[in-house]
Design a protein around this motif. Structure first.
Motif, PDB file in Angstrom:
ATOM      1  N   GLY A 158       0.796  -1.220   0.000  1.00 20.11           N
ATOM      2  CA  GLY A 158       0.000   0.000   0.000  1.00 20.11           C
ATOM      3  C   GLY A 158       0.826   1.265   0.000  1.00 20.11           C
ATOM      4  N   ALA A 159       2.103   1.150   0.343  1.00 19.00           N
ATOM      5  CA  ALA A 159       2.971   2.330   0.354  1.00 19.00           C
ATOM      6  C   ALA A 159       3.385   2.747  -1.048  1.00 19.00           C
ATOM      7  CB  ALA A 159       4.219   2.050   1.199  1.00 19.00           C
ATOM      8  N   LEU A 160       3.196   1.863  -2.022  1.00 22.13           N
ATOM      9  CA  LEU A 160       3.623   2.153  -3.391  1.00 22.13           C
ATOM     10  C   LEU A 160       2.571   2.952  -4.141  1.00 22.13           C
ATOM     11  CD1 LEU A 160       5.057  -1.321  -4.506  1.00 22.13           C
ATOM     12  CD2 LEU A 160       6.267   0.572  -3.408  1.00 22.13           C
ATOM     13  N   THR A 161       3.038   3.835  -5.028  1.00 22.12           N
ATOM     14  CA  THR A 161       2.125   4.541  -5.921  1.00 22.12           C
ATOM     15  C   THR A 161       1.689   3.580  -7.021  1.00 22.12           C
ATOM     16  OG1 THR A 161       3.870   5.273  -7.426  1.00 22.12           O
ATOM     17  CG2 THR A 161       3.396   6.685  -5.519  1.00 22.12           C
ATOM     18  N   GLU A 162       0.711   3.983  -7.798  1.00 21.91           N
ATOM     19  CA  GLU A 162       0.233   3.142  -8.895  1.00 21.91           C
ATOM     20  C   GLU A 162       1.356   2.858  -9.895  1.00 21.91           C
ATOM     21  OE1 GLU A 162      -3.215   3.203 -12.403  1.00 21.91           O
ATOM     22  OE2 GLU A 162      -3.276   4.644 -10.736  1.00 21.91           O
ATOM     23  N   ARG A 163       2.143   3.883 -10.213  1.00 22.38           N
ATOM     24  CA  ARG A 163       3.245   3.698 -11.166  1.00 22.38           C
ATOM     25  C   ARG A 163       4.323   2.799 -10.580  1.00 22.38           C
ATOM     26  NH1 ARG A 163       5.055   5.665 -16.027  1.00 22.38           N
ATOM     27  NH2 ARG A 163       2.866   5.375 -16.480  1.00 22.38           N
ATOM     28  N   GLU A 164       4.631   2.949  -9.296  1.00 23.02           N
ATOM     29  CA  GLU A 164       5.639   2.099  -8.654  1.00 23.02           C
ATOM     30  C   GLU A 164       5.192   0.646  -8.640  1.00 23.02           C
ATOM     31  OE1 GLU A 164       7.406   5.575  -5.663  1.00 23.02           O
ATOM     32  OE2 GLU A 164       5.965   4.092  -4.938  1.00 23.02           O
TER      33      GLU A 164
END
Length: 225
Positions: A158-164
């Motif tokens: 959940g800490a990641l962005t959509e692009r990440e």
């Protein structure tokens, strides 16, 4: 690395293999073989004494094998030693277990001298390396073995962005930074930034761990699964 030279420790229970790899790598500019170990325990001791940059690790050895030795070498916090696993056995279970143990790369022993030297340089630079002919089966193995408990790990996703998250998926499918940049139509440096942030957010050491993580959490699955 001292003066840009990559220091290598070779671990194999066969003397001829150790000597052969030593001759091949010592002939390469910027690479120096600083030691040879005959088994896993010897490898762990020599890593502590010699502080190599890269360890070429055989998997099957009497006594302590390469997977356990890899785990002991890469386990301590802050370690910078990279392990490149070498084996004659093109079997999924060895690839999977070696990477889970902390190896940064996997290469079959029938690789050419150029391929071996390239692998050492790639791993020393902090990138992951997998023999191309095992990558597809490796992905399938990750998928098959990633059905266990995943909640603690998955919480971090959940800490990641959509692009990440997208970049992590492409890493897990074996794409290089350049290939990811082409796929996403962005600069390669942008991809490198995404990869760095992914590793920091997930508390991972390198791209190999990121691939293992993606499959362990069930975040990524091969097409058709």
């Amino acid at each position: 690395m001292t003066s840009g030279t990559i220091r290598v420790l070779i671990v194999d229970d066969q003397k001829m293999v150790r000597q052969g790899f030593t001759v091949l790598l010592d002939a390469e500019p910027g690479i120096e073989v600083v030691g040879q170990a005959v088994d896993g325990d010897d490898a762990v001791a020599q890593v502590a004494e010699l502080a190599p940059d890269v360890v070429l690790m055989d998997i099957r050895m009497p006594g302590t094998g390469g997977i356990e030795a890899t785990r002991r070498i890469t386990g301590p916090a802050g370690t910078t030693v990279k392990v490149l696993v070498l084996t004659t056995f093109d079997l999924d279970e060895y690839v999977y277990e070696a990477l889970r143990a902390g190896a940064s790369g996997f290469l079959l022993k029938d690789a050419s001298a150029d391929e071996l030297a390239h692998a050492v340089r790639v791993v020393a630079a902090g990138d992951a390396l997998l023999a191309p002919n095992v990558t597809k089966r490796l992905i399938a193995e990750f998928s098959r073995l990633s059905a266990g408990p995943r909640t603690p790990l998955k919480d971090r996703v959940g800490a990641l962005t959509e692009r990440e998250t997208e970049v992590l998926g492409l890493i897990a499918h074996g794409l290089s930074n350049a290939e990811i940049a082409t796929r996403l139509v962005v600069a390669e440096q942008t991809v490198k930034t995404h990869v760095s942030r992914i590793l920091i957010k997930l508390g991972l050491r390198d791209r190999t761990q990121a691939a293992v993580y993606a499959y362990d959490t069930g975040l990524v699955r091969p097409a058709g699964h």
